[in-house]
Design a protein around this motif. Structure first.
Motif, PDB file in Angstrom:
ATOM      1  N   ASN A 190       2.885   9.388  -2.868  1.00 56.26           N
ATOM      2  CA  ASN A 190       1.495   9.708  -3.651  1.00 56.26           C
ATOM      3  C   ASN A 190       1.131   9.471  -4.713  1.00 56.26           C
ATOM      4  N   GLU A 191       1.990   9.178  -5.460  1.00 52.31           N
ATOM      5  CA  GLU A 191       1.644   9.194  -7.153  1.00 52.31           C
ATOM      6  C   GLU A 191       1.384   8.014  -8.044  1.00 52.31           C
ATOM      7  N   LEU A 192       3.025   6.802  -7.020  1.00 52.92           N
ATOM      8  CA  LEU A 192       3.385   5.633  -7.940  1.00 52.92           C
ATOM      9  C   LEU A 192       1.791   4.502  -6.710  1.00 52.92           C
ATOM     10  N   THR A 193       2.037   5.470  -5.949  1.00 50.10           N
ATOM     11  CA  THR A 193       0.839   3.890  -4.901  1.00 50.10           C
ATOM     12  C   THR A 193      -0.266   4.281  -5.694  1.00 50.10           C
ATOM     13  N   ASP A 194      -0.853   5.153  -6.841  1.00 47.76           N
ATOM     14  CA  ASP A 194      -2.058   5.140  -7.060  1.00 47.76           C
ATOM     15  C   ASP A 194      -2.095   4.429  -9.003  1.00 47.76           C
ATOM     16  N   TYR A 212      -4.770   8.426   4.487  1.00 45.30           N
ATOM     17  CA  TYR A 212      -4.012   8.581   3.889  1.00 45.30           C
ATOM     18  C   TYR A 212      -3.055   7.376   3.365  1.00 45.30           C
ATOM     19  N   GLY A 213      -3.203   6.456   3.663  1.00 43.44           N
ATOM     20  CA  GLY A 213      -3.017   5.445   2.784  1.00 43.44           C
ATOM     21  C   GLY A 213      -3.491   4.717   0.939  1.00 43.44           C
ATOM     22  N   GLN A 214      -4.691   5.193   0.818  1.00 41.96           N
ATOM     23  CA  GLN A 214      -5.095   5.174  -0.694  1.00 41.96           C
ATOM     24  C   GLN A 214      -4.736   6.126  -1.430  1.00 41.96           C
ATOM     25  N   GLY A 215      -4.507   7.386  -0.919  1.00 43.95           N
ATOM     26  CA  GLY A 215      -4.466   8.383  -1.824  1.00 43.95           C
ATOM     27  C   GLY A 215      -2.788   9.192  -1.969  1.00 43.95           C
ATOM     28  N   ASP A 216      -2.210   9.263  -0.578  1.00 39.19           N
ATOM     29  CA  ASP A 216      -1.582  10.013  -0.123  1.00 39.19           C
ATOM     30  C   ASP A 216      -0.649   9.629   1.293  1.00 39.19           C
ATOM     31  N   VAL A 217       0.305   8.766   1.224  1.00 35.42           N
ATOM     32  CA  VAL A 217       1.225   7.904   2.312  1.00 35.42           C
ATOM     33  C   VAL A 217       1.533   9.206   2.663  1.00 35.42           C
ATOM     34  N   LEU A 218       2.339  10.273   2.094  1.00 33.51           N
ATOM     35  CA  LEU A 218       2.846  11.053   2.838  1.00 33.51           C
ATOM     36  C   LEU A 218       1.972  12.751   2.753  1.00 33.51           C
TER      37      LEU A 218
END
Length: 604
Positions: free
Chosen positions: A185-189, A511-517
């Motif tokens: 959720n952090e590094l995907t941003d 959830y895929g753009q901001g939060d995966v979990l």
């Protein structure tokens, strides 16, 4: 007896409206806006965005008005995030196609080290840790203007960023984290940006290291933001020519938003595109999109829910029909910060009563033809998902007009002179109306919803009919998507929300753009953009626990609270679309779990 009969007839009328909308037909005769088969170059595929959706933001750091999945899908085709969210139909990170290798956590989960794979920018320069630092510095200096920012999360939880080498960097964190949450959720941003090209203050100015100071980072961000706001220059601006993803902009029409991408022949990552390019088509109506499918202008489109009966026609005409189930959640935001309607929606019993008036099973069957999931809380109820708690699989506030009426009567509401409920018992006691609700105040809510979708309109009208049956004055306010974004997409950060309830056709939180979990920090954490100003110390503590404590139980605790607390009004979650794909196009299946079409995998 007479009143009971009136209520039943009213609900029958709402149900019949739903069925009528579900059986409606898209008329023929309207041409696709700016689209014809002859305009598609050889070995290019055409893809339809949903009605009203347009690509309108090229800078891969989102602002409030452009934080949408269709924008980010296109951006991430040009500028790869550090980690790609979604691997086929699985809601996990696709490490094989990510710039970053799997991060290494140490020091009691307070230190994160990332090694980069050998990627290159289209100008030949390597993608380095300095490019990640450039993104980080811009983010830190301008976080209040960035849609993904939630106070306390990234970058507030980072004590320092250290470039270890051109291919490695280390984040020292202020406290221990849950590695799954921080990665997903952090590094995907995080999106590496071409520092060697963008670290400047004007198009003609020299590239420097301006981002290394706060003032410089603010100046660079202001320059890049201004350039991204000039839609007419998207295809010609040299800034946007430097990419590390599989695609680059070839042309852009600022009037129709028709966007043509061409293959980045210098792309150095895996999954190299097989097509020469692809086209994003935007449509002002569902009729226009369906007609584009009929006349062969689209390779990859969709059927509106009200036109799924056309599936057999397209099947016989050389198309494959495939519902696209995604890991999203559908809800209506509540205007917690509204001076007019905020005091009403802040009352838990009012929210519970409203939820009792949403007939999810009927909406799912009659308007969505079963193409979706029932929604009972903030975590996608996708079958097989490990993230859905046992409690959230059942409805805490099932459809019942009588239950809604009982809740309201039990808190001091009685029928007024105009037939709607008014507050007869003001105050904050257990049987009173609640804080800041005055004696004689009507139970009236302004409900803004997106026009252009018979399916959504049918759901809204059925809800309004049920609300009237319960004595609630539901004032419907239909608006275009662009108007809704300009009103609903900028509060509460720019001021109080000017609505009681707001519902978008495609407000399926990605959830895929901001939060995966699906831990909810961006949706229901304090300072959120898309929760209508919802703020709860209990909810925030539960969200914080998902950030720091391992395992799934903290996630379950959070979602159970948000579900029963009715932080938003839960509507059935639509499948992203019922896809209609030319039999000549391959590589599109399985359809990606977060709604990203992944055109780099397509081929004819």
């Amino acid at each position: 007896m007479a009143r009971r009969q009136w209520v039943r007839l009213g609900m029958m009328a709402g149900s019949m409206a739903l069925v009528a909308a579900a059986c409606g037909s898209t008329s023929t005769g309207a041409a696709a806006s700016g689209s014809s088969a002859s305009q598609i170059p050889a070995n290019y595929a055409s893809y339809a965005l949903h009605t009203g959706d347009t690509f309108s933001w090229v800078f891969p750091i989102p602002n409030e008005a452009n934080y949408e999945p269709w924008d980010q899908n296109a951006e991430y085709g040009m500028y790869r995030p550090l980690y790609v969210a979604g691997n086929g139909s699985s809601p996990v990170i696709d490490y094989a196609n990510s710039i970053g290798q799997k991060p290494v956590y140490s020091n009691g989960n307070k230190t994160v080290t990332v090694t980069l794979n050998p990627w290159k920018w289209s100008d030949g320069a390597p993608v380095t840790a300095r490019d990640v630092q450039f993104f980080y510095n811009l983010y830190v200096a301008n976080k209040s203007q960035i849609a993904t920012y939630v106070p306390g999360n990234f970058p507030d939880n980072v004590a320092s960023f250290k470039v270890d080498s051109p291919t490695q960097f280390t984040l020292n964190l202020k406290a221990a984290v849950n590695p799954l949450w921080f990665t997903d959720n952090e590094l995907t941003d995080v999106v590496p940006l071409p520092q060697q090209s963008w670290d400047r203050l004007s198009l003609t100015g020299k590239v420097g290291n301006f981002d290394l100071t706060t003032a410089g980072a603010k100046a660079v961000f202001k320059f890049l933001y201004a350039q991204a706001s000039k839609l007419s220059t998207y295809a010609t601006n040299p800034l946007w020519k430097v990419v590390d993803g599989p695609w680059r902009l070839q042309s852009y029409d600022p009037t129709t938003a028709r966007t043509v991408f061409q293959r980045n022949n210098a792309f150095s990552g895996p999954d190299k595109p097989k097509l020469s390019g692809y086209v994003l088509e935007s449509f002002s109506s569902q009729t226009a999109e369906v007609d584009a499918l009929r006349n062969g202008s689209l390779d990859y489109g969709y059927l509106p829910m009200s036109d799924v009966k056309l599936a057999s026609t397209f099947k016989s005409g050389g198309y494959t029909i495939a519902p696209w189930a995604t890991d999203y959640v559908q809800w209506a935001e509540l205007g917690y910060t509204s001076k007019t309607w905020g005091p009403l929606v802040k009352q838990l019993y009012v929210r519970q009563a409203l939820q009792h008036l949403i007939n999810e099973p009927l909406y799912l069957s009659a308007t969505l033809h079963g193409d979706g999931q029932l929604t009972y809380g903030p975590v996608p109820n996708l079958p097989g998902s490990p993230y859905v708690s046992a409690q959230e699989k059942t409805d805490p506030d099932p459809y019942s007009v009588s239950a809604a009426k009982a809740l309201l009567a039990g808190h001091g509401w009685t029928t007024g002179p105009h037939g709607f409920l008014v507050c007869a018992s003001p105050g904050t006691g257990a049987t009173q109306c609640g804080a800041n609700i005055t004696k004689g105040e009507p139970l009236s809510l302004k409900f803004m919803y997106q026009t252009g979708s018979p399916t959504l309109q049918a759901q809204v009208e059925a809800f309004a009919t049920a609300a009237k049956s319960a004595g609630i004055d539901m004032v419907l306010d239909p608006q275009s998507q662009s108007t809704m974004f300009s009103i609903g997409g900028v509060c509460p950060s720019s001021g109080p929300c000017n609505w009681g309830i707001i519902l978008y056709r495609t407000f399926l939180w990605n959830y895929g753009q901001g939060d995966v979990l699906p831990t909810g920090g961006q949706m229901f954490g304090t300072g959120n953009y898309w929760g209508g100003g919802y703020s709860s110390p209990t909810a925030q503590a539960l969200i914080n626990a998902t950030h720091t404590q391992p395992g799934l139980q903290p996630l379950y605790n959070y979602e159970n609270y948000i579900s029963t607390h009715v932080a938003a009004l839960w509507f059935p979650t639509w499948d992203w679309q019922v896809s209609v794909v030319s039999d000549h196009l391959h590589g599109w299946n399985p359809q990606q779990v977060f709604g990203n079409p992944v055109p780099s995998r397509w081929y004819f």
